[in-house]
Structures are given as C-alpha cells and as structure tokens.
Design a protein around this motif. Structure first.
Motif, PDB file in Angstrom:
ATOM      1  N   GLY A   1      12.587  -2.801  -4.247  1.00 22.99           N
ATOM      2  CA  GLY A   1      13.064  -3.707  -5.291  1.00 22.99           C
ATOM      3  C   GLY A   1      13.698  -4.958  -4.716  1.00 22.99           C
ATOM      4  O   GLY A   1      13.155  -5.594  -3.823  1.00 22.99           O
ATOM      5  N   GLU A   2      14.887  -5.261  -5.237  1.00 19.10           N
ATOM      6  CA  GLU A   2      15.546  -6.502  -4.834  1.00 19.10           C
ATOM      7  C   GLU A   2      16.202  -6.398  -3.468  1.00 19.10           C
ATOM      8  O   GLU A   2      16.806  -7.357  -3.002  1.00 19.10           O
ATOM      9  CB  GLU A   2      16.601  -6.859  -5.876  1.00 19.10           C
ATOM     10  N   ASP A   3      16.095  -5.220  -2.840  1.00 13.86           N
ATOM     11  CA  ASP A   3      16.766  -5.062  -1.551  1.00 13.86           C
ATOM     12  C   ASP A   3      16.025  -5.748  -0.405  1.00 13.86           C
ATOM     13  O   ASP A   3      16.558  -5.834   0.696  1.00 13.86           O
ATOM     14  CB  ASP A   3      16.930  -3.572  -1.210  1.00 13.86           C
ATOM     15  N   ILE A   4      14.766  -6.187  -0.629  1.00 15.89           N
ATOM     16  CA  ILE A   4      14.098  -6.868   0.488  1.00 15.89           C
ATOM     17  C   ILE A   4      14.052  -8.368   0.300  1.00 15.89           C
ATOM     18  O   ILE A   4      13.927  -8.873  -0.815  1.00 15.89           O
ATOM     19  CB  ILE A   4      12.662  -6.378   0.799  1.00 15.89           C
ATOM     20  N   PHE A   5      14.149  -9.046   1.431  1.00 14.65           N
ATOM     21  CA  PHE A   5      13.931 -10.492   1.458  1.00 14.65           C
ATOM     22  C   PHE A   5      12.426 -10.726   1.488  1.00 14.65           C
ATOM     23  O   PHE A   5      11.732 -10.279   2.395  1.00 14.65           O
ATOM     24  CB  PHE A   5      14.575 -11.108   2.700  1.00 14.65           C
TER      25      PHE A   5
ATOM     26  N   ARG B   1       0.825  -1.212   0.000  1.00 14.12           N
ATOM     27  CA  ARG B   1       0.000   0.000   0.000  1.00 14.12           C
ATOM     28  C   ARG B   1       0.858   1.260   0.000  1.00 14.12           C
ATOM     29  O   ARG B   1       0.510   2.256  -0.621  1.00 14.12           O
ATOM     30  CB  ARG B   1      -0.910  -0.005   1.234  1.00 14.12           C
ATOM     31  N   SER B   2       1.981   1.233   0.709  1.00 15.40           N
ATOM     32  CA  SER B   2       2.818   2.434   0.772  1.00 15.40           C
ATOM     33  C   SER B   2       3.681   2.589  -0.473  1.00 15.40           C
ATOM     34  O   SER B   2       4.303   3.618  -0.679  1.00 15.40           O
ATOM     35  CB  SER B   2       3.725   2.376   1.999  1.00 15.40           C
ATOM     36  N   GLY B   3       3.748   1.542  -1.295  1.00 16.35           N
ATOM     37  CA  GLY B   3       4.563   1.603  -2.508  1.00 16.35           C
ATOM     38  C   GLY B   3       5.986   1.102  -2.295  1.00 16.35           C
ATOM     39  O   GLY B   3       6.761   0.998  -3.229  1.00 16.35           O
ATOM     40  N   ARG B   4       6.337   0.795  -1.032  1.00 15.71           N
ATOM     41  CA  ARG B   4       7.738   0.445  -0.803  1.00 15.71           C
ATOM     42  C   ARG B   4       8.076  -0.991  -1.183  1.00 15.71           C
ATOM     43  O   ARG B   4       9.249  -1.328  -1.330  1.00 15.71           O
ATOM     44  CB  ARG B   4       8.116   0.729   0.656  1.00 15.71           C
ATOM     45  N   TRP B   5       7.036  -1.827  -1.285  1.00 14.79           N
ATOM     46  CA  TRP B   5       7.274  -3.194  -1.772  1.00 14.79           C
ATOM     47  C   TRP B   5       7.999  -3.138  -3.111  1.00 14.79           C
ATOM     48  O   TRP B   5       8.925  -3.893  -3.380  1.00 14.79           O
ATOM     49  CB  TRP B   5       5.927  -3.905  -1.889  1.00 14.79           C
ATOM     50  N   ASP B   6       7.563  -2.183  -3.960  1.00 16.38           N
ATOM     51  CA  ASP B   6       8.222  -2.011  -5.259  1.00 16.38           C
ATOM     52  C   ASP B   6       9.471  -1.142  -5.165  1.00 16.38           C
ATOM     53  O   ASP B   6      10.487  -1.431  -5.791  1.00 16.38           O
ATOM     54  CB  ASP B   6       7.248  -1.386  -6.267  1.00 16.38           C
TER      55      ASP B   6
END
Ligand code: ATP
Ligand code: MG
Length: 568
Positions: free
Chosen positions: A91-95, A83-88
């Motif tokens: 990017g590849e920085d999250i597990f 919802r906050s847009g941070r999932w995208d």
C-alpha cells in the motif's frame, strides 16, 4: 588513531528539540548522527564507525554460515512486485516513482522478488543448491510515523539474507543456521533480547520468529514467563485452558429486564444490585461480550469474557490472511442488536469464541433485544460455537501456556526477523531447479532480516545512562579515549603506542579546553575506557576509568601495555 581536533564531532550540552527516545537524544548530542529529513539521518564520523562495527559483526556471522554477499540496487522495477502482489499489499508504505519513459519503479522495502528472480536465472541445477545470499543495503519505507530517530526510519540500513532449498528439511536447516547466527550476533552486540514466535505454522512449528530487544521505548509488546522462559508475541500467545465444568450443574436460562445496560460495567452493576440469579458477586469475567467483525467481508461474531476486549491484531493473526475490521453497519443487520447480542439467539453468522468459553461454562450475555440480558447461558447447552479463536486481549498475570505461572507484559524493539517463506515466491516466479533425475523441483525459500541502523539505536537504548552513551567494546568507535589534562604531546605518543598494540584509540587533542569539558565529553561519547593523563602523570601514573561501572584507578604507565593486551 582518531584525533578530536580534526574529527567532525560537535557535542551539544542541551537536548535537541523533538526527540522522544534516549538513543535519538544521546546519539544527536554526542555528534554521531544528525537528522536530515523526517526518518532520514546522516551518519557523522563517530556514528559511521559504530555502524561499520555493527555491519562487520553481522557480515562475519553471515559468512560463517556460508552466506555470499551481493548488493542490489534500491531503485527497482515494480513489475516483479506487482506479480507477487506486494505492490498492492504494501500500500502506501512504499515509495513509488516513474522514470522519464513512464516505467514504474519503487524504492525497495525488501528484496524477496528480485532474489528469487536472480536464483531462478543463475541456479538451474540441483548442484547449485542450497545457496544463501545476503546484502547490507538501504531500504525505503514510507512509514506512517517515522519515530525514535534510527529506530524507525524511512530510509534505513538492513542486512537481508535469503536461503534457497530443494527440500523442506533444507529450509529448516537454513532457518536454524540463521537463528543460531542471530543469537551470536545479538550477544556480540551486548543486547538483551528474546526470540518470540511471530506466527505458528499449520504444522505447529514456528515458521517465523522475531528477535525483540527489551526496552521501555519498544513498540512491540510481548509476553514473557518469569519462571520457564516462555516468550511470545502477543499475537501468538495461546490461552491456558481452564478444566471444563460439568454441564448439568447450571439452572435454566433466564431472561432479565436490564434497561440502560449497553456496557459490561453497567450490566455487572445492575446484576449485583438486583441480585440476579440469587447472588451479588457478579464480575465482568462472568459476562460474555459478543463483538461483530467483518472477515474478508463476511460477518463473524466473536465471544470473549466481558473483562476483555477483542484485540484486532490477535484476531488478524488468527484469521490471516483474511482482512479483518470492526463491523459498524448495524442498521443493515437488525437481527444483531448492538450491545445486546447473545449466542443463543437465532441470528445467522459464524460464531467464534475465546478458549475460556469451554462447554459447561455459564454466562450472562445479551438476550438479542434492546434492554434485556440472559443469565445461565451455558456453552454446549444453550449455544454451540462454530470454533475457537485466540483474539481476546492478553494481560499481565494471564497463565503461562507452558508452566502456568503469571505472565509478564514486556516491551521490545524488533531487531531481527527470520521467516520460512516456503514456496510463495517460487510459485509466483516459477523458481525450479532440475533434480538429479532431470525433473524440475520447486524451490523453497527463507528470508532473514536485521535492522542494522535500528540495531545501533537499540544498543544505545540498552547501554546508556544520564551522562551519555556506554558502548560495549565490540562495537565502540574506539576502545580507549585518551584525555590529557596538560600533557598533549605525551597523549599523542601514548595514543600511537596503543594503536600499535592493536587498540582503536580516540585522543582529545582539542586545544584550550578545561578538564571538566573534556571529561564530560568523554562520558557523553561513551568509549568503554578513558585514560586520563592527570596530576600523577609526572610520577608515571595514569587514571583508568571504566565507563560502564564508573570505577577509577591509578595504574603505572608501564602496566598500560598489559591492559591494552587484555582488550584486544
Ligand atoms: P516493524 O514491525 O518494526 O515495522 P517489520 O516487521 O516491518 O518491522 P521486517 O520487514 O521484518 O520489518 O524487516 C526486517 C528488519 O528490518 C526488522 O526486524 C527491523 O529490524 C528492520 N526495520 C524494519 N523497518 C524499519 C524501519 N522503518 N527503520 C529501521 N529499521 C527497520
Ligand atoms: Mg518483521
């Protein structure tokens, strides 16, 4: 009292393989940490004691500013991040992971979303404001290049805190309180640091500052003024403006044949060998280099003096939040002649210039035809830029925007970051509180981080020598390291006394080691003081060594109590 005979500590004589920075090398050699995975480290007992000291200092200061400690899981549902847009954005920085039911999760890189949701649910009235919440919590980031041991891990410990206010003034106060607390924290760590503006807000005030600890192994470059103390991130440096010269002083624009001059150097050579414009003192700084970028897909040309490049990070910061990239597809734009672009041309694109390109300045630049350049191209006469942009590389010796002194380029590690977020997350999650008049008020947020594990490494970067660690007393695993050369029982007894006097004590009670090995280890382990029970012990004297200065003196045993008192 810590007894080395029982402590899980193994010192290494040799440097471990593949270590790039002193903190990683020394913390490994001294038996404080061990690498378990790329960017993943195990804290051995001595390391854990230091980490706990660091955590304690931060906790004390956070509680002092009114913070309440909570603790979130690291494993969190991904929906709020979508919802906050941070999932995208991350990017590849999250597990990212999925549970057995197919629900999406992540290992949180930071927690703004869930804190906003928590406060929305629990703080519905203006009476509940302004809460400040913090946690000491493990974070995960799939860094492209985990590096420098604890300096850049993929799993690391962070103190993150969040402030929630009903007014902008409230947010400013929470931010100021954090800023002051961070200064106390880094002073207590014994860190030399600089707070640099990371980005300046639309109102001109700093909305975000990074605390950079100066060290040659740092990945962040920042500029500092040796004279007035001005410091800023390279992204945030502003250019000191030259006074505008009068426009009418310049001869008319002239176009020259300049075959084989695709670079600034080749152009300057040719201008000088041909005496272009009647002189032979052409410099790269007299040329105007035009670099083509795409900004959110739109083509933007940036003009900078030819002795500088366009620094993409500065361009990104200046154009934030637009996405910026170099433009490569010149085949699709024949009007933009690669290597020969000049702003006096008829091509259509937004044209932004470095602040040094003031009206009245004359430049040598491309003539928009292959193999040709123009000289006496005057800003304000032959071309008019669409705007100014701070995107040129910053160099040592550039003028300080505050006092004009030559700036220095320094390297640092980011140990803390404070940020006035404003209403971004409140807008996403509908975070409101009912005001005294019963009307909802949108909440404004701040977020504030300190890398706790990174701080341990950063302290080592600033406090070590070729023989080992040199801990500041505030966070050392022990104040005193007792080294008996023979008198083992006496050392244990003395250790008990010093412990009773309130000191943290480490005793080298390992059997059968030479004095040399013990003293070498004591230097490697880095406690601020070593007390050696040596030859003069029978006469009632011990040797007191100070790790940081290397000073040694014999003192009567009877004076040790006073010395202990001076340490606590
Ligand atoms: P960097 O620019 O170094 O990658 P960041 O700006 O991404 O850091 P923040 O999101 O501001 O980091 O996180 C707050 C603090 O957490 C940082 O100031 C830093 O001290 C610490 N930190 C961030 N990433 C790491 C990491 N990979 N390992 C250890 N500490 C980290
Ligand atoms: Mg940061």
């Amino acid at each position: 009292m810590l007894r080395m005979s029982r402590l899980l500590v193994r010192t290494l004589r040799e440097d471990p393989a593949d270590v790039e920075v002193p903190s990683h090398r020394l913390l490994t050699r001294a038996g404080y940490i061990r690498r378990v995975a790329p960017g993943g480290y195990l804290w051995l007992p001595l390391g854990k004691l230091v980490l706990d000291q660091v955590t304690r200092v931060v906790r004390e200061e956070m509680v002092a500013l009114g913070g309440q400690e909570v603790s979130f899981p690291a494993l969190l549902p991904r929906e709020p991040y979508q919802r906050s847009g941070r999932w995208d954005e991350y990017g590849e920085d999250i597990f990212r992971l999925t549970d057995r039911r197919g629900t999406g999760y992540l290992l949180a890189p930071t927690h703004e979303e869930h804190f906003a949701l928590l406060v929305r649910d629990l703080c519905g009235s203006y009476r509940d404001y302004p809460p400040i919440l913090f946690q000491m919590q493990t974070k995960y980031r799939d860094e492209t290049r985990p590096r420098g041991g604890l300096l850049r891990g993929r799993e690391f410990l962070m103190k993150d805190s969040y402030s929630f206010d009903l007014t902008d003034a409230g947010l400013a106060a929470a931010y100021a309180a954090h800023r002051a607390a961070y200064q106390r924290i880094f002073e207590r760590f014994g860190l030399r640091y600089t707070a640099v503006a990371a980005m300046s807000g639309p109102m001109g005030g700093a909305v975000s500052e990074e605390f950079l600890a100066e060290t040659p192994v740092g990945e962040d470059t920042f500029v500092g003024c040796p004279s007035c103390g001005y410091a800023a991130n390279v992204e945030a440096v502003t250019t000191a403006l030259p006074p505008p010269p009068p426009v009418e002083d310049h001869p008319a624009l002239e176009i020259l044949d300049t075959p084989d001059t695709p670079t600034i150097d080749t152009l300057v050579d040719l201008l000088n060998t041909t005496g272009a414009g009647g002189h032979t003192d052409w410099r790269a700084a007299d040329t105007l280099k035009n670099v083509v970028l795409t900004v959110d897909g739109e083509i933007v040309v940036i003009g900078v003096p030819g002795d500088r490049e366009v620094d993409l990070k500065r361009a990104e910061a200046a154009l934030f939040p637009a996405r910026v990239a170099m433009f490569e597809d010149f085949a699709s734009r024949p009007d933009l002649v690669r290597g020969y672009i000049g702003p006096q041309g008829t091509w259509k694109a937004r044209y932004l210039v470095d602040p040094r390109v003031v009206p009245g300045t004359a430049w040598a630049t491309g003539a928009n035809e292959p193999g040709r350049h123009a000289i006496n191209v005057v800003c304000g006469r032959d071309f008019v830029p669409d705007g100014i942009i701070e995107a040129a590389t910053v160099r040592a010796g550039d003028r300080c925007p505050r006092c004009g002194t030559g700036l220095e380029l320094r390297r640092g590690v980011e140990v803390g970051h404070i940020f006035q977020l404003g209403r971004r997350y409140a807008d996403v999650f509908g975070l409101d509180a009912l005001g005294p008049d019963g009307k909802p008020v949108r909440v404004t947020m701040g977020s504030y981080g300190i890398g706790l594990s990174r701080a341990v490494a950063t302290i080592v970067e600033q406090h070590h020598d070729e023989r080992g660690l040199v801990w500041p007393a505030s966070i050392a695993p022990a104040h005193v390291h007792l080294v008996p050369l023979r008198e083992m029982d006496a050392a244990l007894e003395l250790g008990a006394q010093l412990t009773a006097a309130g000191l943290r004590v480490l005793v080298d009670d390992r059997p059968g080691l030479s004095a040399g090995v013990r003293l070498t280890d004591a230097e490697l382990l880095g406690m601020p003081h070593t007390v050696v029970l040596g030859r003069r012990f029978a006469e009632g004297y011990v040797e007191l060594r100070e790790r940081a200065t290397g000073t040694r003196r014999d003192i009567p045993l009877a004076d040790l109590a006073d010395f202990a008192g001076s340490l606590v």
